[in-house]
Design a protein around this motif. Structure first.
Motif, PDB file in Angstrom:
ATOM      1  N   ARG A  45      92.956  27.367  95.801  1.00 20.83           N
ATOM      2  CA  ARG A  45      91.767  27.302  94.943  1.00 20.83           C
ATOM      3  C   ARG A  45      91.712  28.518  94.026  1.00 20.83           C
ATOM      4  NH1 ARG A  45      88.765  23.032  96.128  1.00 20.83           N
ATOM      5  NH2 ARG A  45      89.142  22.015  98.145  1.00 20.83           N
ATOM      6  N   PHE A  46      91.260  28.271  92.785  1.00 21.48           N
ATOM      7  CA  PHE A  46      91.221  29.344  91.788  1.00 21.48           C
ATOM      8  C   PHE A  46      90.337  30.501  92.236  1.00 21.48           C
ATOM      9  CE2 PHE A  46      92.250  26.304  87.996  1.00 21.48           C
ATOM     10  CZ  PHE A  46      93.552  26.204  88.465  1.00 21.48           C
ATOM     11  N   SER A 103      92.585  36.557  92.114  1.00 18.90           N
ATOM     12  CA  SER A 103      91.856  37.630  91.427  1.00 18.90           C
ATOM     13  C   SER A 103      91.561  37.252  89.986  1.00 18.90           C
ATOM     14  CB  SER A 103      92.683  38.928  91.462  1.00 18.90           C
ATOM     15  OG  SER A 103      92.830  39.378  92.795  1.00 18.90           O
ATOM     16  N   ARG A 104      92.492  36.533  89.362  1.00 13.62           N
ATOM     17  CA  ARG A 104      92.259  36.095  87.986  1.00 13.62           C
ATOM     18  C   ARG A 104      91.058  35.154  87.923  1.00 13.62           C
ATOM     19  NH1 ARG A 104      92.425  37.559  82.839  1.00 13.62           N
ATOM     20  NH2 ARG A 104      92.763  35.798  81.435  1.00 13.62           N
ATOM     21  N   GLY A 105      90.923  34.321  88.920  1.00 17.04           N
ATOM     22  CA  GLY A 105      89.773  33.437  88.990  1.00 17.04           C
ATOM     23  C   GLY A 105      88.469  34.208  89.061  1.00 17.04           C
ATOM     24  N   HIS A 106      88.461  35.313  89.838  1.00 12.03           N
ATOM     25  CA  HIS A 106      87.261  36.163  89.920  1.00 12.03           C
ATOM     26  C   HIS A 106      86.952  36.795  88.572  1.00 12.03           C
ATOM     27  CE1 HIS A 106      88.294  36.783  94.452  1.00 12.03           C
ATOM     28  NE2 HIS A 106      87.735  35.615  94.224  1.00 12.03           N
ATOM     29  N   ILE A 107      87.991  37.286  87.911  1.00 12.66           N
ATOM     30  CA  ILE A 107      87.824  37.944  86.613  1.00 12.66           C
ATOM     31  C   ILE A 107      87.243  36.969  85.591  1.00 12.66           C
ATOM     32  CG2 ILE A 107      89.085  38.971  84.674  1.00 12.66           C
ATOM     33  CD1 ILE A 107      91.092  40.046  86.808  1.00 12.66           C
ATOM     34  N   LEU A 140      96.165  32.717  87.187  1.00 15.10           N
ATOM     35  CA  LEU A 140      95.782  31.485  87.871  1.00 15.10           C
ATOM     36  C   LEU A 140      97.000  30.821  88.498  1.00 15.10           C
ATOM     37  CD1 LEU A 140      93.225  29.849  85.390  1.00 15.10           C
ATOM     38  CD2 LEU A 140      92.751  31.164  87.459  1.00 15.10           C
ATOM     39  N   ALA A 141      98.198  31.123  87.982  1.00 15.97           N
ATOM     40  CA  ALA A 141      99.424  30.551  88.538  1.00 15.97           C
ATOM     41  C   ALA A 141      99.640  30.972  89.989  1.00 15.97           C
ATOM     42  CB  ALA A 141     100.626  30.954  87.691  1.00 15.97           C
ATOM     43  N   GLU A 142      98.985  32.040  90.416  1.00 17.80           N
ATOM     44  CA  GLU A 142      99.064  32.455  91.827  1.00 17.80           C
ATOM     45  C   GLU A 142      98.563  31.354  92.757  1.00 17.80           C
ATOM     46  OE1 GLU A 142      98.011  36.656  93.043  1.00 17.80           O
ATOM     47  OE2 GLU A 142      97.012  36.458  91.102  1.00 17.80           O
TER      48      GLU A 142
END
Length: 479
Positions: A378-379, A383-387, A446-448
């Motif tokens: 899930r995004f 961390s990019r999702g949080h940002i 997001l690719a993570e």
């Protein structure tokens, strides 16, 4: 110059455009005929490019991407009107047409505006402006006429409050309420976009389900999110009557319910644009929706020297696949070897949120009896999702338990249509879940979510013997 060509292409959408450029690069004499006064076909003028441009405009002006930080009332522009939506649209369309014209000029592709129809196996006539008719001949033909909107008689279209998807882009003002009939790709995209503008949207689908080619888990998650965004989804609701009441449009459903709104968009299906081609003159038949059957490897019709590609041949009816089909068809028609199309291609639905898939759905895997495992990333776990302030979105991965190969990926959320190409590459290269575990992804991205999904599946799968550490006693470690 002579009116004879190596290849005549009817239609300048993605398939026709790609075929024309390929033929030009092969130094053949090629002509593109399109009835529109500007090149690009439906894809550029009323379909793919306009709807995606509209989506980007809506997301930017509404401040949608920032609402998790600044609240649902946050907007980049306080009052958004139809003019705001059209300004960016026209700039984008002008640029697209300029690019096509430049590509045609650079590759010596001729074009002609007019309505084409067959008069014989190797001849067409083109009715151009002013009533003039030109007769043209060619060794090979490629039909790329695309589709047109389906307009049933029981819908009172008026071009103002009751519209089809082509007319919808020319609306005079943004309605406060909207009914969308048809939960196909077009209906879902427009319904979710306008819900983002805080328009009260009701999406009506007569069937009990929608977007059936998408994984059910994915659709269930998507349905929850669009309903949370304020969209009223009515499934299993056949329509009894649509009435233009002047100040509003009213839809009566067979279950006894009524829906009112200021505007109605009818987006329930499209028809192959073949009626004016006079296909009887060459012995080509169409199905009940005006579509042409072809050999899916060569794109030849039942008449070997006449080809067809793009939406006019039906599924999958994507601009992306049309580009490939046009290129392959042109190469075969001009006796030029080329690489075949890859077996796995991505679907992209530019709704809010985006959906994109590649490979098999969970239902397809089950139908084939393949033992499998699922991994979900899930995004909000990235961390990019949080940002970015993402509260929703995910990557779902299907993996074979026997071969460990990736079987399919479904993505919902920001950037889904871009992220899916990682899955496409791994699928076409017959990669395994191990790829996502072994490799490092840029951080934060997001690719993570691919790595998270890969580990989720990997950790629940049997460990292959070759992966087990040797030379250690069970339950003991050195040091």
């Amino acid at each position: 110059m002579s009116n004879h060509y190596d290849l005549i292409i009817i239609g300048s959408g993605p398939a026709g455009r790609a075929a024309a450029i390929q033929a030009g690069k092969l130094k053949r004499r090629v002509l593109v005929v399109d009835r529109k006064d500007r090149l690009g076909g439906v894809s550029v003028h009323t379909g793919t490019i306009p709807s995606k441009t509209l989506r980007e405009t809506v997301l930017n002006l509404s401040g949608w991407r920032e609402r998790s930080f600044y609240g649902r009332s946050y907007r980049v522009k306080d009052k958004i009107d139809a003019g705001d939506l059209k300004a960016r649209l026209h700039m984008t369309l002008d640029h697209e047409v300029d690019v096509i014209e430049h590509q045609f000029n650079r590759n010596h592709v001729e074009d002609l505006n007019g309505v084409a129809s067959f008069t014989g196996p190797n001849e067409i006539e083109v009715a151009v402006d002013g009533g003039e008719v030109q007769r043209l001949t060619a060794d090979k033909f490629l039909i790329c006429t695309g589709t047109k909107t389906f307009r049933p008689d029981w819908v009172p279209f008026n071009g103002k409050t009751v519209l089809d998807s082509d007319e919808f882009l020319e609306m005079g003002e943004i309605p406060r309420s909207l009914i969308v009939v048809g939960a196909g790709v077009i209906g879902v995209e427009y319904a979710s976009m306008f819900a983002t503008l805080d328009v009260r949207v009701t999406l009506i689908e007569p069937r009990e389900s929608f977007l059936d080619f998408i994984d059910r888990f994915t659709i269930d998650e998507f349905t929850h999110e669009i309903r949370e965004n304020g969209l009223d989804l009515r499934l299993g609701s056949p329509i009894a009557k649509v009435e233009d009441m002047g100040e509003h449009v009213e839809v009566s459903l067979e279950n006894g319910r009524h829906v009112r709104a200021e505007m109605l968009l009818f987006a329930a299906g499209r028809m192959g644009a073949t009626a004016r081609l006079n296909l009887d003159a060459v012995g080509i038949e169409t199905d009940h929706r005006g579509r042409i059957s072809v050999d899916r490897k060569t794109y030849q019709t039942s008449v070997p020297h006449i080809y067809a590609a793009g939406d006019v041949i039906g599924h999958p009816s994507l601009a992306s696949t049309s580009l490939q089909q046009g290129r392959v068809a042109a190469c075969h028609a001009l006796d030029t070897p080329t690489l075949p199309e890859s077996p796995w291609f991505p679907y992209g639905i530019y709704s809010v949120p985006e959906i994109s898939t590649c490979g098999m759905s969970e239902e397809e895997v089950q139908e084939r009896g393949i033992p499998y495992e699922i991994g979900v990333g899930r995004f909000r776990e990235t961390s990019r999702g949080h940002i970015m302030g993402l509260e929703h979105g995910f990557v779902k991965m299907l993996v074979s338990l026997k071969t460990r190969r990736l079987l399919g990926v479904q993505i919902v959320g920001e950037g889904a249509t871009e992220l899916i190409h990682i899955a496409q590459a791994v699928l076409n290269l017959k990669g395994t879940v191990d790829y996502f575990v072994e490799n490092t992804f840029n951080y934060p991205t997001l690719a993570e979510a691919y790595r998270i999904a890969g580990l989720d599946a990997f950790n629940r799968m049997p460990i292959p013997e070759e992966y087990k550490v040797k030379g250690k006693a069970k339950g003991k470690s050195k040091g």
